[in-house]
Design a protein around this motif. Structure first.
Motif, mmCIF file in Angstrom:
data_model
loop_
_atom_site.group_PDB
_atom_site.id
_atom_site.type_symbol
_atom_site.label_atom_id
_atom_site.label_comp_id
_atom_site.label_asym_id
_atom_site.label_seq_id
_atom_site.Cartn_x
_atom_site.Cartn_y
_atom_site.Cartn_z
ATOM 1 N N GLY A 124 5.359 -3.207 -8.278
ATOM 2 C CA GLY A 124 6.118 -2.752 -9.440
ATOM 3 C C GLY A 124 7.066 -1.623 -9.111
ATOM 4 N N MET A 125 7.663 -1.668 -7.912
ATOM 5 C CA MET A 125 8.587 -0.603 -7.505
ATOM 6 C C MET A 125 9.939 -1.189 -7.110
ATOM 7 S SD MET A 125 8.304 2.301 -4.521
ATOM 8 C CE MET A 125 7.338 3.414 -5.545
ATOM 9 N N GLU A 126 11.004 -0.527 -7.496
ATOM 10 C CA GLU A 126 12.341 -0.915 -7.073
ATOM 11 C C GLU A 126 12.564 -0.477 -5.625
ATOM 12 O OE1 GLU A 126 15.542 0.153 -9.729
ATOM 13 O OE2 GLU A 126 14.137 0.318 -11.405
ATOM 14 N N TYR A 127 13.459 -1.190 -4.940
ATOM 15 C CA TYR A 127 13.798 -0.815 -3.561
ATOM 16 C C TYR A 127 15.269 -1.108 -3.324
ATOM 17 C CZ TYR A 127 13.684 -5.786 -2.339
ATOM 18 O OH TYR A 127 13.947 -7.134 -2.276
ATOM 19 N N PHE A 128 15.802 -0.517 -2.268
ATOM 20 C CA PHE A 128 17.227 -0.682 -1.972
ATOM 21 C C PHE A 128 17.431 -0.640 -0.462
ATOM 22 C CE2 PHE A 128 21.526 1.141 -1.304
ATOM 23 C CZ PHE A 128 22.268 0.127 -1.893
ATOM 24 N N ASP A 129 18.162 -1.624 0.055
ATOM 25 C CA ASP A 129 18.465 -1.703 1.486
ATOM 26 C C ASP A 129 19.980 -1.616 1.670
ATOM 27 O OD1 ASP A 129 18.857 -2.300 4.154
ATOM 28 O OD2 ASP A 129 17.393 -3.920 4.201
ATOM 29 N N PRO A 130 20.506 -0.468 2.118
ATOM 30 C CA PRO A 130 21.960 -0.329 2.272
ATOM 31 C C PRO A 130 22.570 -1.275 3.297
ATOM 32 C CG PRO A 130 20.889 1.826 2.238
ATOM 33 C CD PRO A 130 19.806 0.799 2.368
ATOM 34 N N HIS B 269 0.834 -1.202 0.000
ATOM 35 C CA HIS B 269 0.000 0.000 0.000
ATOM 36 C C HIS B 269 0.873 1.258 0.000
ATOM 37 C CE1 HIS B 269 -3.596 2.358 0.663
ATOM 38 N NE2 HIS B 269 -3.056 2.928 1.728
ATOM 39 N N ALA B 270 1.937 1.241 0.810
ATOM 40 C CA ALA B 270 2.847 2.391 0.847
ATOM 41 C C ALA B 270 3.528 2.591 -0.504
ATOM 42 C CB ALA B 270 3.895 2.189 1.939
ATOM 43 N N ALA B 271 3.959 1.494 -1.118
ATOM 44 C CA ALA B 271 4.629 1.590 -2.413
ATOM 45 C C ALA B 271 3.685 2.135 -3.481
ATOM 46 C CB ALA B 271 5.168 0.222 -2.829
ATOM 47 N N THR C 194 2.175 7.067 -6.870
ATOM 48 C CA THR C 194 1.338 8.185 -7.322
ATOM 49 C C THR C 194 2.046 9.523 -7.128
ATOM 50 O OG1 THR C 194 0.200 8.487 -5.189
ATOM 51 C CG2 THR C 194 -0.738 6.877 -6.713
ATOM 52 N N ASP C 195 3.054 9.548 -6.258
ATOM 53 C CA ASP C 195 3.853 10.760 -6.056
ATOM 54 C C ASP C 195 5.065 10.806 -6.986
ATOM 55 O OD1 ASP C 195 2.146 11.496 -3.936
ATOM 56 O OD2 ASP C 195 3.350 10.384 -2.481
ATOM 57 N N GLY C 196 5.178 9.828 -7.852
ATOM 58 C CA GLY C 196 6.296 9.792 -8.792
ATOM 59 C C GLY C 196 7.531 9.095 -8.272
ATOM 60 N N ILE C 197 7.446 8.475 -7.077
ATOM 61 C CA ILE C 197 8.611 7.765 -6.529
ATOM 62 C C ILE C 197 8.881 6.521 -7.362
ATOM 63 C CG2 ILE C 197 9.576 6.604 -4.498
ATOM 64 C CD1 ILE C 197 9.200 9.644 -4.207
ATOM 65 N N GLU C 198 10.159 6.310 -7.706
ATOM 66 C CA GLU C 198 10.549 5.176 -8.532
ATOM 67 C C GLU C 198 11.338 4.119 -7.767
ATOM 68 O OE1 GLU C 198 11.680 6.764 -12.744
ATOM 69 O OE2 GLU C 198 12.257 8.288 -11.266
ATOM 70 N N GLN C 199 11.934 4.517 -6.640
ATOM 71 C CA GLN C 199 12.729 3.565 -5.863
ATOM 72 C C GLN C 199 12.650 3.950 -4.395
ATOM 73 O OE1 GLN C 199 16.883 3.216 -7.007
ATOM 74 N NE2 GLN C 199 16.940 1.097 -6.335
ATOM 75 N N MET C 200 12.461 2.932 -3.542
ATOM 76 C CA MET C 200 12.295 3.172 -2.111
ATOM 77 C C MET C 200 13.507 2.638 -1.342
ATOM 78 S SD MET C 200 9.862 4.562 -0.170
ATOM 79 C CE MET C 200 8.203 4.170 -0.731
ATOM 80 N N ILE C 201 13.993 3.433 -0.416
ATOM 81 C CA ILE C 201 15.047 2.994 0.499
ATOM 82 C C ILE C 201 14.394 2.374 1.729
ATOM 83 C CG2 ILE C 201 16.928 3.758 2.002
ATOM 84 C CD1 ILE C 201 17.473 5.993 -0.018
#
Length: 354
Positions: free
Chosen positions: A256-262, A159-161, A166-173
């Motif tokens: 359908g969103m990319e994500y990244f965990d440092p 749901h968050a993704a 809708t805000d144009g975010i393409e990748q989530m940390i």
């Protein structure tokens, strides 16, 4: 090329999900209509060894600098905890997404810390409002993506993704891996367990208590056996991490969103100091880094991602499908356990109608 052999084993998959929160056997599906998304562990290649808070600081800074240097619009899942708070300190000015339950009445202190951290880092804070209807509305999408029942965090991450998209975010940390790399599972690290006691403590729901045709998954723990004891540190870095990583991965894949965990790239160069953890310093290196990044804030205690499952299932009467035993005393289970039983039934109902 060798052909992959897949099998359908509903009862093994159901038993494994209840016990471990995922199907531990590769290429094994619940039903023939959906393929199960087996959670893959990240590669050990190019892991970054860290010895202290300064090493972690350098590793995170380098990774996030590389990430924010591309053209994608970045967001961050921000809780009031140490892990995402630290990551936020390297991401000034980006969009942050914080879960808010029941209008903000649930876990208010953590919500307030997230607001403080967002303000300190000049972030545009978005609330992701969650209630049980939100969860059920998003449940089918993540179950179809996984090909099975899911962890209770998956519908809300999805749901968050979707909101962020809708805000144009393409990748989530995100900051999920920190617990498994740096010793955050303090209750499971709290003592040297015997083999049998650890299995009883680790298993989420004993399938023999609730299923009519259960299958034991205790063999999974044999690979970690050390005589009458067990390598519980290795379990947290493999079996537990695999389940958690898979839950985040599925939610983002479904959206359908990319994500990244440092934190996922990091590895401690020295063994965990269990004495420090058992004396109240879980994730002691992360605590030290939080103090460096936020010298004016108290270090927050470790909390799991909030989800009011006890409230959700307060009046639930238990499962009714034929796979489950009749007259289960559902009152003996906590909210997280009830979720597993309930979600398994929801998935089986859904699969019948596909």
């Amino acid at each position: 090329m060798k052909e992959t052999i897949k099998m359908i084993d509903k009862m093994f998959s159901s038993s494994s999900f209840l016990a471990l929160r995922f199907t531990v056997k590769r290429n094994t599906d619940f039903v023939d209509k959906l393929h199960y998304r087996y959670p893959e562990m990240p590669s050990e290649k190019d892991r970054i060894l860290v010895r202290n808070a300064e090493d972690i600081d350098t590793a995170i800074r380098t990774q996030i600098d590389n990430l924010t240097g591309n053209s994608k619009k970045i967001g961050i899942l921000l809780s009031g905890g140490m892990d995402s708070g630290i990551l936020a300190s390297y991401c000034h000015g980006i969009n942050a997404y914080t879960f808010r339950f029941m209008g903000g009445d649930y876990q208010q202190e953590e919500l307030q810390r997230a607001e403080i951290i967002a303000e300190k880092n000049d972030m545009h804070l978005h609330y992701v409002d969650i209630n049980f209807n939100t969860v059920t509305d998003n449940l089918k999408a993540v179950m179809i993506s996984k090909g099975g029942p899911v962890h209770s965090i998956e519908p809300q991450i999805y749901h968050a993704a979707m909101q962020a998209k809708t805000d144009g975010i393409e990748q989530m940390i995100i900051g999920d891996a920190s617990d498994y790399v740096f010793g955050g599972m303090d209750k499971l690290l709290s003592k040297d367990w015997s083999f049998s006691d650890f299995i009883k403590r680790y298993i989420y729901v004993d399938p023999f208590e609730v299923l009519n045709d259960p299958i034991s998954i205790n063999y999974v723990f044999e690979r970690y056996r050390k005589g009458d004891s067990i390598d519980f540190v290795e379990i947290l870095g493999t079996l537990a991490a695999q389940e958690s990583y898979g839950s985040y991965d599925n939610a983002f894949v479904a959206a359908g969103m990319e994500y990244f965990d440092p934190y996922e790239k990091l590895k401690m160069a020295e063994p965990l100091d269990l004495c420090r953890i058992r004396n109240g310093e879980s994730k002691y290196l992360i605590r030290e880094l939080f103090k460096i990044r936020y010298p004016d804030l108290p270090v927050p205690e470790k909390l799991p991602m909030p989800r009011p499952v006890d409230i959700y299932f307060e009046n639930w009467k238990g499962p009714v499908r034929q796979e489950f035993k009749k007259n289960i005393d559902i009152s003996i289970y906590n909210g997280n356990q009830k979720w597993l039983i309930w979600c398994l039934e929801q998935f089986l109902d859904m699969a019948d109608n596909i």
